[in-house]
Design a protein around this motif. Structure first.
Motif, PDB file in Angstrom:
ATOM      1  N   ALA A 195      31.078  31.568  38.540  1.00  0.00           N
ATOM      2  CA  ALA A 195      32.480  31.437  38.951  1.00  0.00           C
ATOM      3  C   ALA A 195      33.157  32.795  38.998  1.00  0.00           C
ATOM      4  CB  ALA A 195      33.215  30.505  37.992  1.00  0.00           C
ATOM      5  N   LEU A 196      32.825  33.657  38.054  1.00  0.00           N
ATOM      6  CA  LEU A 196      33.407  35.002  38.052  1.00  0.00           C
ATOM      7  C   LEU A 196      32.967  35.781  39.284  1.00  0.00           C
ATOM      8  CD1 LEU A 196      35.076  37.186  36.617  1.00  0.00           C
ATOM      9  CD2 LEU A 196      32.983  37.853  35.403  1.00  0.00           C
ATOM     10  N   GLU A 197      31.707  35.668  39.657  1.00  0.00           N
ATOM     11  CA  GLU A 197      31.213  36.383  40.842  1.00  0.00           C
ATOM     12  C   GLU A 197      31.962  35.931  42.092  1.00  0.00           C
ATOM     13  OE1 GLU A 197      29.219  38.879  41.417  1.00  0.00           O
ATOM     14  OE2 GLU A 197      28.785  39.199  39.289  1.00  0.00           O
ATOM     15  N   THR A 198      32.194  34.629  42.226  1.00  0.00           N
ATOM     16  CA  THR A 198      32.962  34.123  43.372  1.00  0.00           C
ATOM     17  C   THR A 198      34.381  34.688  43.352  1.00  0.00           C
ATOM     18  OG1 THR A 198      31.673  32.070  43.401  1.00  0.00           O
ATOM     19  CG2 THR A 198      33.822  32.031  44.485  1.00  0.00           C
ATOM     20  N   HIS A 199      34.966  34.724  42.176  1.00  0.00           N
ATOM     21  CA  HIS A 199      36.320  35.261  42.036  1.00  0.00           C
ATOM     22  C   HIS A 199      36.354  36.743  42.408  1.00  0.00           C
ATOM     23  CE1 HIS A 199      40.388  35.460  40.364  1.00  0.00           C
ATOM     24  NE2 HIS A 199      40.031  36.575  39.764  1.00  0.00           N
ATOM     25  N   LEU A 200      35.360  37.505  41.982  1.00  0.00           N
ATOM     26  CA  LEU A 200      35.329  38.943  42.283  1.00  0.00           C
ATOM     27  C   LEU A 200      35.107  39.201  43.775  1.00  0.00           C
ATOM     28  CD1 LEU A 200      33.328  40.292  39.202  1.00  0.00           C
ATOM     29  CD2 LEU A 200      35.802  40.306  39.579  1.00  0.00           C
ATOM     30  N   ASP A 201      34.402  38.301  44.445  1.00  0.00           N
ATOM     31  CA  ASP A 201      34.281  38.397  45.914  1.00  0.00           C
ATOM     32  C   ASP A 201      35.668  38.314  46.556  1.00  0.00           C
ATOM     33  OD1 ASP A 201      31.544  38.705  46.034  1.00  0.00           O
ATOM     34  OD2 ASP A 201      31.138  36.561  46.288  1.00  0.00           O
ATOM     35  N   ASN A 202      36.504  37.416  46.055  1.00  0.00           N
ATOM     36  CA  ASN A 202      37.863  37.280  46.579  1.00  0.00           C
ATOM     37  C   ASN A 202      38.693  38.524  46.283  1.00  0.00           C
ATOM     38  OD1 ASN A 202      37.393  34.683  47.545  1.00  0.00           O
ATOM     39  ND2 ASN A 202      37.989  33.715  45.613  1.00  0.00           N
ATOM     40  N   VAL A 203      38.481  39.127  45.112  1.00  0.00           N
ATOM     41  CA  VAL A 203      39.189  40.361  44.767  1.00  0.00           C
ATOM     42  C   VAL A 203      38.829  41.464  45.755  1.00  0.00           C
ATOM     43  CG1 VAL A 203      39.399  42.193  43.029  1.00  0.00           C
ATOM     44  CG2 VAL A 203      39.395  39.785  42.323  1.00  0.00           C
ATOM     45  N   ARG A 204      37.544  41.597  46.072  1.00  0.00           N
ATOM     46  CA  ARG A 204      37.119  42.634  47.026  1.00  0.00           C
ATOM     47  C   ARG A 204      37.719  42.394  48.404  1.00  0.00           C
ATOM     48  NH1 ARG A 204      32.402  42.476  43.801  1.00  0.00           N
ATOM     49  NH2 ARG A 204      31.646  40.617  44.878  1.00  0.00           N
ATOM     50  N   ARG A 205      37.746  41.136  48.843  1.00  0.00           N
ATOM     51  CA  ARG A 205      38.257  40.837  50.185  1.00  0.00           C
ATOM     52  C   ARG A 205      39.773  41.020  50.268  1.00  0.00           C
ATOM     53  NH1 ARG A 205      34.362  36.593  50.066  1.00  0.00           N
ATOM     54  NH2 ARG A 205      35.946  35.125  49.351  1.00  0.00           N
ATOM     55  N   SER A 206      40.483  40.592  49.242  1.00  0.00           N
ATOM     56  CA  SER A 206      41.947  40.617  49.291  1.00  0.00           C
ATOM     57  C   SER A 206      42.536  41.968  48.903  1.00  0.00           C
ATOM     58  CB  SER A 206      42.513  39.541  48.365  1.00  0.00           C
ATOM     59  OG  SER A 206      42.230  39.848  47.010  1.00  0.00           O
ATOM     60  N   GLY A 207      41.799  42.747  48.106  1.00  0.00           N
ATOM     61  CA  GLY A 207      42.303  44.042  47.670  1.00  0.00           C
ATOM     62  C   GLY A 207      43.249  43.960  46.486  1.00  0.00           C
ATOM     63  N   VAL A 208      43.391  42.786  45.888  1.00  0.00           N
ATOM     64  CA  VAL A 208      44.195  42.629  44.669  1.00  0.00           C
ATOM     65  C   VAL A 208      43.476  41.656  43.736  1.00  0.00           C
ATOM     66  CG1 VAL A 208      46.453  43.128  45.695  1.00  0.00           C
ATOM     67  CG2 VAL A 208      45.583  40.770  45.679  1.00  0.00           C
ATOM     68  N   ALA A 209      43.783  41.772  42.447  1.00  0.00           N
ATOM     69  CA  ALA A 209      43.244  40.850  41.453  1.00  0.00           C
ATOM     70  C   ALA A 209      44.405  40.194  40.721  1.00  0.00           C
ATOM     71  CB  ALA A 209      42.351  41.591  40.466  1.00  0.00           C
ATOM     72  N   LEU A 210      44.274  38.914  40.472  1.00  0.00           N
ATOM     73  CA  LEU A 210      45.320  38.138  39.805  1.00  0.00           C
ATOM     74  C   LEU A 210      44.710  37.388  38.631  1.00  0.00           C
ATOM     75  CD1 LEU A 210      48.160  36.727  39.704  1.00  0.00           C
ATOM     76  CD2 LEU A 210      47.215  35.047  41.315  1.00  0.00           C
ATOM     77  N   GLU A 211      45.425  37.343  37.534  1.00  0.00           N
ATOM     78  CA  GLU A 211      45.045  36.435  36.446  1.00  0.00           C
ATOM     79  C   GLU A 211      46.304  35.784  35.910  1.00  0.00           C
ATOM     80  OE1 GLU A 211      45.564  36.387  33.049  1.00  0.00           O
ATOM     81  OE2 GLU A 211      46.291  38.387  32.569  1.00  0.00           O
ATOM     82  N   ILE A 212      46.215  34.480  35.702  1.00  0.00           N
ATOM     83  CA  ILE A 212      47.342  33.696  35.197  1.00  0.00           C
ATOM     84  C   ILE A 212      46.904  33.014  33.915  1.00  0.00           C
ATOM     85  CG2 ILE A 212      48.936  31.805  35.661  1.00  0.00           C
ATOM     86  CD1 ILE A 212      48.666  32.421  38.644  1.00  0.00           C
TER      87      ILE A 212
END
Length: 271
Positions: A195-212
């Motif tokens: 799940a973390l790897e999928t999330h980090l793929d989104n971080v690379r594509r979007s250029g931002v990281a979010l945690e709530i």
């Protein structure tokens, strides 16, 4: 916002384990003793330290006497306990000097703090760790509890950490996560590697990281990468806010963080 600290206790170490080749066991025990004392608000007794280190009580007293004589512990005789000594402050000051950022970087982080009306952070790679190197906050917008200069834990649960993890090669990331693990800080912490790897793929594509609420309940953080002229991720800028405030200003905050990362990138490449 909740003020409860995330679960960042170090993993238990078996004091009877064979020492790692090339290490000095007495030094390792002394450092573990200092960490144990530091974790207690009121100090600890010699018996508690002996039990923690799985040492005979006379051996624990010898260790404590050495650390006390060196100034790294103090004997609180009236309470029959040991607390941190004042030479520990020299180590903290030295770390802050070694992590000190150039004035242009500090200015970029302060600008982000003011524009976002949020505590702002700058994190860097330091050998194999991701480390907070600079923080700007105020009475109105206080930094997250424990996120001080030198903080290097829970990379998978912080926005700036996710930016840095996403920029690692798969091999680097696997080695790093194998070493530090995916500790649960809150009920929302991502502890599954896939799940973390999928999330980090989104971080690379979007250029931002979010945690709530992944690092601390009731808290949200947003981060973006700081890049070299060749495009490599060198650092990250981040902000933190109570989750309710964050939700009300989500898109304005993202624009502020992206601008903050660009300003910091220009600053890094002008040095």
């Amino acid at each position: 916002m909740s003020t409860s600290a995330p679960n960042l206790d170090p993993p238990a170490v078996n004091g009877s384990s064979a020492p790692v080749s090339g290490t000095v066991q007495s030094v390792s025990r002394a450092l573990r003793a200092m960490e144990f004392v530091a974790a207690s608000r009121d100090g600890v007794t010699a018996k508690e330290i002996a039990a923690h280190l799985e040492l005979a009580l006379p051996s624990a007293y010898h260790l404590l006497a050495t650390l006390t004589e060196s100034g790294y512990l103090v004997h609180l005789a009236q309470d029959h306990r040991y607390g941190l000594g004042y030479r520990v402050r020299l180590l903290e000051q030295g770390l802050e000097r070694q992590l000190e950022v150039p004035a242009l970087i500090a200015s970029a982080v302060r600008r982000l703090h003011l524009e976002a009306d949020a505590a702002a952070y700058y994190a860097v790679y330091r050998e194999v760790n991701v480390v907070v190197a600079h923080v700007v906050d105020s009475e109105r917008r206080r930094r997250v509890q424990v996120l001080d200069i030198g903080f290097h834990e829970a990379t998978h649960a912080t926005a700036f950490g996710k930016v840095m993890l996403a920029a690692m090669t798969p091999e680097e990331r696997d080695a790093y996560l194998d070493r530090v693990g995916l500790r649960r800080c809150t009920a929302n912490t991502m502890t599954d590697r896939s799940a973390l790897e999928t999330h980090l793929d989104n971080v690379r594509r979007s250029g931002v990281a979010l945690e709530i609420g992944e690092f601390q309940d009731g808290l949200s953080c947003l981060a973006a990468p700081v890049r070299s002229s060749a495009g490599a991720v060198l650092a990250s800028v981040a902000i933190s806010l109570p989750s309710a405030d964050f939700a009300a200003r989500r898109w304005d905050l993202e624009r502020a963080v992206r601008r903050g990362a660009l300003v910091a990138t220009r600053a890094v490449n002008s040095l």
